[in-house]
Design an enzyme around this catalytic site. Structure first.
Site, mmCIF file in Angstrom:
data_model
loop_
_atom_site.group_PDB
_atom_site.id
_atom_site.type_symbol
_atom_site.label_atom_id
_atom_site.label_comp_id
_atom_site.label_asym_id
_atom_site.label_seq_id
_atom_site.Cartn_x
_atom_site.Cartn_y
_atom_site.Cartn_z
ATOM 1 C CG ASP A 1 -1.870 1.132 1.308
ATOM 2 O OD1 ASP A 1 -1.551 2.205 0.759
ATOM 3 O OD2 ASP A 1 -2.930 0.989 1.940
ATOM 4 C CE1 TYR B 1 -7.171 10.148 0.109
ATOM 5 C CE2 TYR B 1 -8.173 9.114 -1.805
ATOM 6 C CZ TYR B 1 -7.832 9.081 -0.472
ATOM 7 O OH TYR B 1 -8.126 7.976 0.291
#
Length: 411
Positions: free
Chosen positions: A210, A235
């Site tokens: 991740d 983001y």
């Protein structure tokens, strides 16, 4: 010798003047907003670039409003892979054809984990850690329940993260998949991905990283580290905007046999034929399911423009300098007030944010927001100081830490 507030103010000014990236904060919206004293949450939601405001306006008027449905034939259809290749080259250390933009991080993590597990039939265990982001833990718990697999939990240090030895202690011939965050979402611990990849592969398992808290803040070399799969949001340090679509990476050697579980028309070979039966597209397009979020992909391109201008080495250098300054300030003005530093002090093991803990930080965070200082709170009692290298100044770091000190000394 005691360092005074004036000394730190002079240091912050000197650091900003000497910063090779000093011209970049002004290229982000809000950098001149007098109501925002210090934005210290770029690791949760990055600022928009000024170029993005122009791009989105032009897209609505010209591409969407002018070209209408013809936009799919002219550009939009290939955009997930085109931007994926740019992210791979500029940020991930990944050759072309292995990265695409698609769904949310959660959905892409599900696709990659299920596809990876299918490549290791007969193996029954997934390795993960207790300090990983909640979505990662919840999702893998669900997958383990679906497939009747066993979860093997690593318990990392509170101020640290997962080491190669931690992984070596739990992987075995039953391990199918190891799922870890490259940078721990709370402590900011930066794991040794190359070493963990080697340990994982020695056990015959696969590694899924991740990259949500590392992409755009630290240097990544997925190809040379031999990472099998990776997923990350856009983001945070990539400034894609709220809910911007995530990216997924599948190592080239796995693509031919990789099958993800959410079949959709855009991931099919020749999707516009509308043919009967699903045949996965060749290459990384097979990761795509439904119609991609084109508008959500647009802002990412503007941050990639900036990263391509300066290179990730310069971004990482600024990140280290920012977090070093934040730690220096914390040790000088916060630790004497009972604050605990809960991030690694070694920059080689630290990502782009610093976490500090104090019993009063939950109430203090709300007051900081009211005075225009914006970090975020992470339970049980942590403030994360998130420092986005392209948009954050050293003066902001000083203003933010000074405000935390002021709140701690207020009854």
């Amino acid at each position: 010798m005691t360092t005074t507030p004036l000394d730190f103010a002079m240091r912050a000014r000197a650091l900003d003047e000497a910063d090779p990236l000093r011209g970049y904060p002004s290229r982000f919206l809000g950098s001149d907003d007098p109501e925002i004293v210090a934005y210290l949450d770029g690791n949760s939601l990055g600022r928009p670039t000024r170029a993005t405001a122009e791009r989105l306006t032009a897209f609505v008027a010209e591409a969407w409003g002018g070209r209408l449905i013809r936009g799919w034939d002219e550009q939009w259809f290939d955009l997930p892979v085109t931007i994926g290749d740019r992210i791979g080259a500029a940020v991930l250390g990944a050759a072309a054809g292995q990265t695409t933009i698609g769904d949310s991080t959660t959905v892409l993590l599900y696709k990659l984990a299920r596809g990876a597990l299918a490549l290791r039939p007969g193996r029954t265990e997934i390795v993960l850690d207790r300090d990983n982001f909640p979505t990662d833990r919840y999702l893998l718990e669900a997958i383990a329940g679906e497939l009747d697999l066993t979860l093997r939990w690593i318990e990392p240090e509170f101020t640290g993260g997962v080491t190669a030895q931690d992984v070596a202690d739990v992987v075995c011939e039953r391990t199918a998949l190891v799922v870890l965050s490259h940078v721990a979402y709370r402590s900011g611990y930066l794991l040794d991905a190359a070493a963990i990849s080697a340990v994982t592969h020695d056990a015959g398992a696969m590694l899924l990283l991740d990259l949500c808290h590392s992409a755009g803040a630290v240097e990544i070399e997925l190809d040379s580290w031999a990472v099998d799969f990776a997923v990350g949001c856009t983001y945070k340090y990539l400034n894609g905007g709220p809910g911007a679509p995530a990216f997924g990476y599948v190592r080239a050697e796995h693509l031919a046999d990789f099958t993800q579980p959410i079949w959709g028309w855009m991931g099919r070979e020749s999707p516009f034929e509308m043919a009967q039966g699903y045949v996965p597209a060749t290459g990384i397009r097979r990761i795509i399911s439904g119609t991609p979020a084109i508008i959500g992909m647009l802002p990412i391109q503007d941050t990639l423009d900036l990263i391509e201008e300066v290179g990730m080495a310069a971004v990482r250098s600024k990140s280290v300098a920012l977090t070093e300054f934040a730690l220096e300030l914390a040790r000088s003005s916060l630790v004497p007030l009972g604050v605990r530093v809960s991030s690694p002090t070694d920059p080689a093991r630290r990502g782009g944010h610093v976490t500090i803990d104090h019993p009063r930080f939950k109430e203090i965070t709300a007051r900081l927001w009211q005075r225009g200082v914006i970090p975020d709170f992470r339970p049980p009692q942590g403030i994360r100081i998130g420092l986005s290298p392209l948009s954050t100044t050293f003066a902001e770091v000083l203003a933010g830490v000074s405000a935390i000190r002021d709140e701690l000394t207020t009854d």
